[in-house]
Design an enzyme around this catalytic site. Structure first.
Site, PDB file in Angstrom:
ATOM      1  N   HIS A  95      37.069  38.122  32.596  1.00 41.13           N
ATOM      2  CA  HIS A  95      36.970  36.882  31.807  1.00 41.13           C
ATOM      3  C   HIS A  95      35.499  36.529  31.596  1.00 41.13           C
ATOM      4  CE1 HIS A  95      41.154  35.895  33.400  1.00 41.13           C
ATOM      5  NE2 HIS A  95      41.279  35.756  32.092  1.00 41.13           N
TER       6      HIS A  95
ATOM      7  N   CYS B 162      39.331  29.292  38.334  1.00 40.04           N
ATOM      8  CA  CYS B 162      40.731  29.602  37.954  1.00 40.04           C
ATOM      9  C   CYS B 162      41.752  28.746  38.678  1.00 40.04           C
ATOM     10  CB  CYS B 162      41.112  31.030  38.282  1.00 40.04           C
ATOM     11  SG  CYS B 162      39.861  32.233  38.294  1.00 40.04           S
TER      12      CYS B 162
HETATM   13  C1  CIR Z   1      44.706  38.020  36.226  1.00 42.49           C
HETATM   14  O1  CIR Z   1      44.352  39.206  36.154  1.00 42.49           O
HETATM   15  O2  CIR Z   1      45.107  37.398  35.258  1.00 42.49           O
HETATM   16  C2  CIR Z   1      44.651  37.346  37.579  1.00 42.49           C
HETATM   17  N1  CIR Z   1      44.916  38.281  38.616  1.00 42.49           N
HETATM   18  C3  CIR Z   1      43.311  36.695  37.792  1.00 42.49           C
HETATM   19  C4  CIR Z   1      43.047  35.583  36.842  1.00 42.49           C
HETATM   20  C5  CIR Z   1      41.759  34.906  37.112  1.00 42.49           C
HETATM   21  N2  CIR Z   1      41.573  33.827  36.217  1.00 42.49           N
HETATM   22  C6  CIR Z   1      40.381  33.424  35.769  1.00 42.49           C
HETATM   23  O3  CIR Z   1      39.361  34.044  36.047  1.00 42.49           O
HETATM   24  N3  CIR Z   1      40.370  32.375  34.974  1.00 42.49           N
END
Ligand code: CIR
Length: 265
Positions: free
Chosen positions: A171, A260
């Protein structure tokens, strides 16, 4: 921006099956739960009112609630996460905001518009201008980014919005975040062309790139524990009692960072 509330969603045992690009092992659920509790307690200590949505074991990544919505002024922008396994996470978030205040301006992504909240950085520059960086990468496409840009400009035509094609990170906010008004942390792996002339930028050593993901909440900052360069930078801008270093080991195993774990408003 002054924050008063946060929405969070605790991890579930299925988090061991969360999506990951890391090679750090499988998260230990009980430890993740403890780390999440400490995160929530910190938000409360800072003065936010925190609402916890129910955990849902069908969605291993649902604790990363930031990816499901963008809150800005009257806007409630419900995303379609880029990863298919995460699309069902938005229902409970949409429901919560609809029940809390149905008069807000709701926008729901549909069709082939995809966006993760982790790709959206809203922060103030040195000039006082509010900037929005919308990363276009693995999880957010141009259609989703354009829809968000239009919705945000509808709330505030003075925002300076940049769409940022990027690579090197999952991200955009995995590698770029504000640590103080006008000051950004940047991970060295982030490859992106954008105008950062309104900011002082600290590029971190590669060993600390995970810690480019920090959260400013009013006069306080959350940083991940165990990253001395980032702790040192934070100390240039905050007194010790305003810096909250949190252990994030179990979320880091599945690409999760501090931003997140909550939706702040
Ligand atoms: C994913 O791959 O979507 C989750 N394991 C991690 C998401 C992390 N979210 C973020 O950085 N906003």
């Amino acid at each position: 921006m002054h924050f008063t509330h946060a929405l969070v969603r605790p991890p579930t045992p299925s988090m061991i099956d969360g999506l990951t690009t890391q090679n750090l092992g499988v998260p230990v659920f009980d430890l993740a739960l403890q780390q999440h509790r400490a995160y929530v307690e910190t938000l409360k200590k800072i003065g936010l009112r925190v609402h916890e949505l129910g955990a849902d074991d069908r969605y291993p990544d649902a604790c990363f609630i930031e990816d499901t919505a963008i809150r800005y002024k009257e806007l409630v922008f419900i995303t379609q996460p880029g990863a298919e396994s995460r699309r069902g996470e938005t229902g409970a978030v949409d429901e919560w905001y609809s029940e809390t205040d149905p008069t807000m301006d709701f926008v729901n992504l549909t069709g082939d518009e995809y966006l993760d909240g982790g790709d959206v950085l809203i922060c103030d520059g040195l000039s006082g201008t509010t900037h929005v960086f919308i990363g276009v990468g693995q999880r957010t496409n141009l259609a989703g980014a354009n829809r968000l840009r239009d919705a945000l400009l509808n709330q505030n035509a003075d925002l300076r919005v940049q769409l940022v094609p990027f690579g090197g990170m999952l991200h955009l906010k995995s590698g770029l975040n504000d640590i103080f008004p006008g000051v950004l942390l940047r991970a060295p792996e982030l490859s992106a062309e954008m105008d950062l002339s309104d900011f002082t930028v600290h590029t971190l050593p590669a060993a600390e790139s995970y810690a480019a993901n920090v959260v400013v909440i009013n006069d306080d900052v959350l940083i991940p524990a165990g990253y001395p360069t980032v702790a040192h930078i934070a100390a240039q801008y905050y007194s010790a009692e305003r810096i909250h270093a949190l252990d994030m080991s179990e979320f880091a195993k599945i690409d999760g960072g501090l931003t997140c774990l909550s939706l702040r408003e």
